[in-house]
Scaffold this motif. Structure first.
Motif, PDB file in Angstrom:
ATOM      1  N   THR A 263       1.489  -1.026  -1.186  1.00  0.00           N
ATOM      2  CA  THR A 263       2.782  -0.615  -0.658  1.00  0.00           C
ATOM      3  C   THR A 263       3.744  -1.791  -0.760  1.00  0.00           C
ATOM      4  O   THR A 263       3.391  -2.914  -0.393  1.00  0.00           O
TER       5      THR A 263
ATOM      6  N   GLU B   8      -4.803   1.154  -1.972  1.00  0.00           N
ATOM      7  CA  GLU B   8      -3.370   1.382  -1.885  1.00  0.00           C
ATOM      8  C   GLU B   8      -2.588   0.080  -1.993  1.00  0.00           C
ATOM      9  O   GLU B   8      -3.032  -0.968  -1.540  1.00  0.00           O
TER      10      GLU B   8
ATOM     11  N   GLU C 124       8.471   6.557  -2.525  1.00  0.00           N
ATOM     12  CA  GLU C 124       8.389   7.372  -1.318  1.00  0.00           C
ATOM     13  C   GLU C 124       9.745   7.517  -0.635  1.00  0.00           C
ATOM     14  O   GLU C 124      10.087   8.569  -0.114  1.00  0.00           O
TER      15      GLU C 124
ATOM     16  N   ARG D 175       4.756   3.420  -2.973  1.00  0.00           N
ATOM     17  CA  ARG D 175       3.327   3.528  -2.683  1.00  0.00           C
ATOM     18  C   ARG D 175       2.594   3.840  -3.979  1.00  0.00           C
ATOM     19  O   ARG D 175       3.023   4.684  -4.758  1.00  0.00           O
TER      20      ARG D 175
ATOM     21  N   SER E 131      -5.993   3.962   2.771  1.00  0.00           N
ATOM     22  CA  SER E 131      -5.601   2.560   2.839  1.00  0.00           C
ATOM     23  C   SER E 131      -6.582   1.608   2.151  1.00  0.00           C
ATOM     24  O   SER E 131      -6.280   0.446   1.977  1.00  0.00           O
TER      25      SER E 131
ATOM     26  N   GLU F 103       7.679  -2.624   0.471  1.00  0.00           N
ATOM     27  CA  GLU F 103       8.712  -2.071   1.336  1.00  0.00           C
ATOM     28  C   GLU F 103       9.833  -3.084   1.529  1.00  0.00           C
ATOM     29  O   GLU F 103       9.596  -4.225   1.929  1.00  0.00           O
TER      30      GLU F 103
END
Length: 168
Positions: free
Chosen positions: A81, A79, A56, A67, A76, A83
């Motif tokens: 993620t 998912e 992303e 993601r 959500s 980061e």
């Protein structure tokens, strides 16, 4: 799994010379790679069917957001993620995933029917970057593997990704 093959294999059969393997690099470096399992307690492993994967955001030495989810069931509840905040990311390096101050990578994960949502205050893991490169057109490719450990309903849970590749 994501290294480019540069050689050509030749096999002699009788008088004919056969050659194959020229497309091998394309298959091994596909941007559609994702192999992961969810392990909950002593239950059988569950394949994680994330078919939508994207890099992303990637700003060198500043930010990384990956993601992954399910194309037909977005949101959500399906998912993952990952980061990273400010700092350099390099191929061949392993980074700490977690909720604590030493963690370089923060994570969130949910898979409907199994795990509603985390992060909890206590999760840990690691992300190993196999390849991180940006070509002259600005396309970035990131490949690697990761594991995340946490507790859910007093059971040990592990998200184990043995291979992924994303690009922007």
């Amino acid at each position: 799994m994501f290294e480019t093959v540069t050689g050509v294999v030749q096999v002699v059969k009788g008088e004919e010379l056969m050659s194959f393997g020229s497309d091998m690099g394309k298959f091994l470096t596909s941007s559609e790679a994702f192999e992961a399992q969810l392990l909950i307690g002593d239950r059988e492993p569950v394949a994680i069917p994330f078919d939508k994967r994207e890099l992303e955001s990637y700003i060198k030495d500043y930010q990384l957001i990956i993601r992954m989810g399910i194309e037909d069931a977005p949101g959500s509840k399906n998912e993952l993620t990952l980061e990273a905040g400010q700092g350099p990311l390099k191929s061949g390096m392993t980074y700490v995933i977690g909720s604590g101050p030493q963690a370089f990578i923060k994570a969130s994960f949910a898979l409907k029917g199994y795990i509603e949502y985390f992060p909890s205050d206590d999760y840990s893991g690691s992300l190993t970057i196999k390849q991180l490169s940006t070509d002259s057109n600005g396309k970035t490719i990131l490949s690697g593997l990761f594991s995340i450990y946490f507790k859910s309903n007093d059971e040990d849970v592990k998200v184990n990704c043995s291979a992924f590749q994303v690009s922007n």
